[in-house]
Write an enzyme that holds these catalytic residues in place. Structure first.
Site, mmCIF file in Angstrom:
data_model
loop_
_atom_site.group_PDB
_atom_site.id
_atom_site.type_symbol
_atom_site.label_atom_id
_atom_site.label_comp_id
_atom_site.label_asym_id
_atom_site.label_seq_id
_atom_site.Cartn_x
_atom_site.Cartn_y
_atom_site.Cartn_z
ATOM 1 N N CYS A 6 0.808 -1.218 0.000
ATOM 2 C CA CYS A 6 0.000 0.000 0.000
ATOM 3 C C CYS A 6 0.842 1.270 0.000
ATOM 4 C CB CYS A 6 -0.934 0.011 1.206
ATOM 5 S SG CYS A 6 -2.150 -1.335 1.224
ATOM 6 N N VAL A 7 2.069 1.203 0.480
ATOM 7 C CA VAL A 7 2.910 2.399 0.551
ATOM 8 C C VAL A 7 3.444 2.817 -0.821
ATOM 9 C CG1 VAL A 7 5.226 1.411 0.836
ATOM 10 C CG2 VAL A 7 4.616 3.476 2.092
#
Length: 359
Positions: free
Chosen positions: A139-140
């Site tokens: 997700c980063v």
């Protein structure tokens, strides 16, 4: 310095009501009425109203192998990535042939050659475009991707960079797995893609007065001892989610200090930031970010609305929030923003933005 010129997003198919998705996916996850009830509770408390999925709902019952799911990731993901890139380039007013650096990221499928290689021919990119595919940031990666393209453009100020993210989270659903982590994942994650065009400070599209913020800098944060909080277990059946209930606590413990450090490097304070572009990770992530940074409901409204409409899109999520922020808010000239996301490690990536003051 680099400038973020345009964002393009793409979503597959139509928006499915959350209840329809749970009614279809639930029986594939568990035959236990108690676990199905738990899934229903998660669905109702998630805050997600609708999600877009790579396949028609009725086809998920026949998706029984990792190989088949990954083949669909390549075919469907390439199409979505192309759509997002075309939109971003069109909005930027930049031709595909002028792109110098292409960073591709995903964590929901694998291929070699990677999807970015297919985009070269589909979009009409130059054969000598510098490509960098990335896997594993999760997700980063939307935030990290902006930061790494910015790093490249600092050293190549006349160049154009293109970031593309595609995540087909629905193809990772694990049949017969009614663990809490898999139930949460099945209730939160959706499918989508996004692309961002950035240019160096010497590029004509980077001139003062162009729409879009400057990227001033970034900060990468890796928190030791948290490797079991978020990520994948790789099984014969594919990617099985590893998602700990302690993840919000990690954010609550570290985020304020990391944001303060980034801002201090630019002689800024928390009060100087008026726009927060926060990864749409879910209700507990929102609460942890709001608590750590003393944000109010307005600061996270765009993120919450994006999450309600499409769910958590992994690395594409914060880029969709960014697109909605640029479209909806029109941050005030001269103001600062922080874009942030979290991923496996556990890690965080923070990007400092500034909208040009009026001449």
């Amino acid at each position: 310095m680099s400038r973020l010129v345009a964002v393009g997003t793409a979503l597959p198919g139509r928006a499915h009501p959350q209840q329809d998705i749970i009614d279809t996916i639930g029986p594939l996850l568990s035959a236990d009425p108690a676990r199905r009830a738990a899934l229903a509770r998660l669905q109702h408390s998630s805050g997600v109203r609708t999600r877009h999925l790579a396949l028609p709902l009725e086809e998920y019952g026949a998706l029984t192998s990792f190989g088949r799911a990954n083949d669909l990731f390549i075919s469907e993901g390439t199409t979505l990535a192309e759509q997002a890139c075309r939109t971003a380039l069109s909005r930027a007013g930049i031709e595909a042939v002028d792109v110098d650096f292409l960073l591709f990221t995903s964590v929901t499928g694998i291929s070699a050659p990677s999807i970015d290689a297919a985009l070269v021919g589909r979009l009409g990119l130059r054969s000598d475009v510098r490509r960098l595919p990335s896997f594993g940031l999760g997700c980063v990666a939307g935030a990290a991707g902006i930061a790494r393209v910015h790093d490249y453009l600092v050293g190549h100020p006349e160049h154009v960079g293109l970031l593309v993210s595609v995540e087909l989270c629905s193809l990772t659903f694990q049949r017969g797995d009614d663990s809490t982590a898999n139930l949460v994942s099945s209730a939160l994650f959706g499918d989508g893609a996004a692309a961002v065009v950035l240019v160096g400070r010497s590029h004509p599209a980077g001139r003062v007065g162009r729409r879009g913020p400057e990227v001033l800098g970034s900060r990468s944060c890796l928190y030791p001892g948290t490797a079991d909080q978020l990520g994948w277990h790789i099984r014969d059946t594919g990617f099985a989610i590893m998602l700990s209930a302690g993840l919000p606590d990690v954010i609550a413990e570290h985020l304020a200090g990391d944001v303060a450090t980034l801002l201090e490097e630019h002689t800024l304070a928390r009060e100087d930031v008026t726009t927060w572009v926060v990864h749409a990770g879910g209700p507990r992530i929102f609460d942890a970010v709001a608590g750590a940074l003393d944000l109010d409901d307005r600061d996270l409204q765009v993120s919450r609305d994006c999450f309600a409409a499409v769910g958590n899109l992994s690395s594409s999520s914060v880029l969709h929030v960014l697109a909605d922020t640029l479209e909806r808010n029109g941050p005030a000239p001269g103001s600062y923003g922080v874009l942030l996301a979290f991923g496996p490690g556990v890690c965080a990536e923070l990007v400092l933005l500034r909208w040009e003051a009026e001449p």
